[in-house]
Design a protein around this motif. Structure first.
Motif, PDB file in Angstrom:
ATOM      1  N   THR A 101       0.835  -1.203   0.000  1.00 57.31           N
ATOM      2  CA  THR A 101       0.000   0.000   0.000  1.00 57.31           C
ATOM      3  C   THR A 101       0.869   1.252   0.000  1.00 57.31           C
ATOM      4  O   THR A 101       0.618   2.218  -0.727  1.00 57.31           O
ATOM      5  N   THR A 159      -4.828   1.159  -4.250  1.00 56.41           N
ATOM      6  CA  THR A 159      -4.348   2.468  -3.796  1.00 56.41           C
ATOM      7  C   THR A 159      -4.044   3.373  -4.986  1.00 56.41           C
ATOM      8  O   THR A 159      -4.384   4.566  -4.994  1.00 56.41           O
ATOM      9  N   ASN A 234       0.403   8.144   0.249  1.00 56.39           N
ATOM     10  CA  ASN A 234      -0.258   7.447   1.343  1.00 56.39           C
ATOM     11  C   ASN A 234      -0.104   8.265   2.607  1.00 56.39           C
ATOM     12  O   ASN A 234       0.873   8.965   2.804  1.00 56.39           O
TER      13      ASN A 234
END
Length: 460
Positions: A101, A159, A234
């Motif tokens: 991720t 993502t 992120n």
């Protein structure tokens, strides 16, 4: 070299995106002008190649669900040993989903898609080298574990694609991305069926020979046609925030029951047929004729769960779905006790279908939870825009975390089968544990999201 996109026309967008490194610095999907002047085309192109990469990733992740069908008596493996071979990739894949991720932010979506695709060559080539009678069991365990790299691709792919699309289109884009990836489980089982029917069970390397060039082509496609978004970062802060939220762990438990069941059954179904009904599935090809059907239907029906959740509410659909999963598991248990192959197949295929529906409905619940919390924050005096941004950040973080924890359900399913066959020489104990878990899930869904209460979040 970077590209800055200032609402440019389509040709300028395409030219900017093709510059060295394929980095796009200015990405504004919520701007209608930007979106219609080429943004949607770039997003669609990246989605197509993301689906292809994730699809192959799922195939390699579930590689050992078909490799065990080729491991005949000359490999000296009992059912418990084979279930452990399918458990390890599920475990490694679930663990890798969290670093995958964050990899999109660190390396870029295009760059990491290339790297993660090429990593799939490792378990494929190594399996082709070692897979022959006489190979040691520890060697097989290590090679099977390495196939877990395919499980991480889902997290990085979701993502990456999440950053390309405006909020109004995220559900459809992510649904296509996830569904196309899940189909990889059925695809490799169909390939195994084709190989078993033509070359025979003595030629597992043919399956690997088919996938090695496909992996190279997917990596090449990502290199030529995908882009990196500078804005696709992120938020580790959001991950920490959701880890302290009780809803995170409730949703993770529910996702273990849906996606965990899907991937776990996908890995185990062929073995279960051969062990549970050994007299009727005395050759791998007989089992292979049926193993692809459940994953195929579960993947295709996944968007229906999201559509139904949009119309009737995610919590209601999830609750009803877990009731249906418990009933389907009960059908499987009764069929096992009465040695009814027809009932067994009906119950198991129903489990695949309902796990697919539940995948869609539980994912729809996650953004709804944080939207409801943002409304409460605004009512308490918070800034509306800040509350909306926080809801989006936390939704994205929970999707990644729940995806990682949910994948661990695949490990639990295979370990449940392994222990059941070891202890009782049947899968009955495993089926009872599934019924109990699904019952826990529908009770939890009702208690947290449906039971009338002053603390209940609305609109879930």
């Amino acid at each position: 070299m970077s590209a800055t996109l200032e609402g440019a026309p389509t040709t300028d967008l395409a030219a900017a995106a093709s510059r060295r490194g394929r980095w796009i610095d200015d990405w504004r999907p919520e701007d209608p002008t930007f979106w219609h002047n080429g943004g949607s085309r770039i997003a669609r192109r990246n989605l197509i190649f993301s689906i292809l990469a994730e699809h192959i990733g799922f195939s390699i992740w579930s590689l050992w669900s078909v490799m065990v069908l080729f491991l005949g008596p000359q490999y000296h493996l009992d059912p418990a040993g084979k279930f452990l071979l399918t458990s390890l990739p599920a475990l490694v894949g679930s663990v890798l989903r969290i670093p995958y991720t964050f990899a999109v932010a660190r390396f870029g979506g295009r760059n990491w898609t290339i790297v993660s695709a090429l990593l799939l060559l490792v378990p494929t080539i190594v399996a082709a080298i070692v897979l022959e009678p006489g190979v040691s069991y520890p060697t097989l365990l290590i090679v099977a574990a390495v196939a877990g790299v395919g499980g991480g691709n889902f997290a990085s792919s979701m993502t990456n694609i999440n950053a390309y699309y405006p909020d109004r289109l995220k559900g459809r884009a992510l649904g296509l991305n996830a569904g196309g990836g899940n189909l990889g489980v059925a695809a490799i089982q169909l390939v195994a069926l084709l190989v078993l029917a033509t070359a025979g069970k003595g030629h597992p390397r043919v399956v690997l020979a088919i996938y090695i060039p496909l992996i190279v082509l997917v990596a090449l496609g990502a290199a030529l046609f995908m882009d990196n978004l500078s804005s696709a970062r992120n938020d580790r802060g959001a991950m920490r925030e959701v880890a302290r939220d009780g809803h995170t762990w409730v949703m993770s438990l529910l996702y273990i029951g849906t996606f965990g069941s899907f991937i776990g059954f996908g890995f185990a179904f062929g073995q279960v047929l051969q062990v549970q009904f050994a007299d009727r599935f005395d050759t791998p090809i007989k089992a292979a004729y049926l193993t692809f059907l459940g994953p195929l239907l579960g993947s295709l029906i996944r968007p229906l769960g999201g559509i139904m959740a949009d119309r009737f509410g995610g919590a209601r659909i999830t609750f009803a779905n877990f009731v249906a999963m418990a009933a389907a598991a009960a059908v499987v248990l009764v069929a096992s006790l009465t040695d009814s192959l027809a009932g067994f197949l009906v119950g198991f295929i129903a489990l695949f279908v309902f796990s697919g529906v539940g995948n869609g409905s539980t994912y729809k619940m996650i953004p709804a939870i944080f939207r409801a919390k943002s409304r409460l924050a605004v009512d308490a005096g918070a800034d509306p825009l800040a509350a909306q941004r926080a809801a989006r950040r936390r939704s994205g973080a929970l999707i990644g975390l729940a995806g990682a924890i949910g994948a661990f359900g695949g490990v639990l399913v295979n370990l449940a089968f392994r222990q059941s066959f070891l202890s009782y020489h049947s899968g009955d104990a495993a089926y009872l544990s599934f019924i109990a878990y699904y019952a826990l899930c529908f009770v939890l869904t009702w208690a947290v999201y449906l039971r009338p209460s002053a603390r209940r979040l609305s609109g879930i």
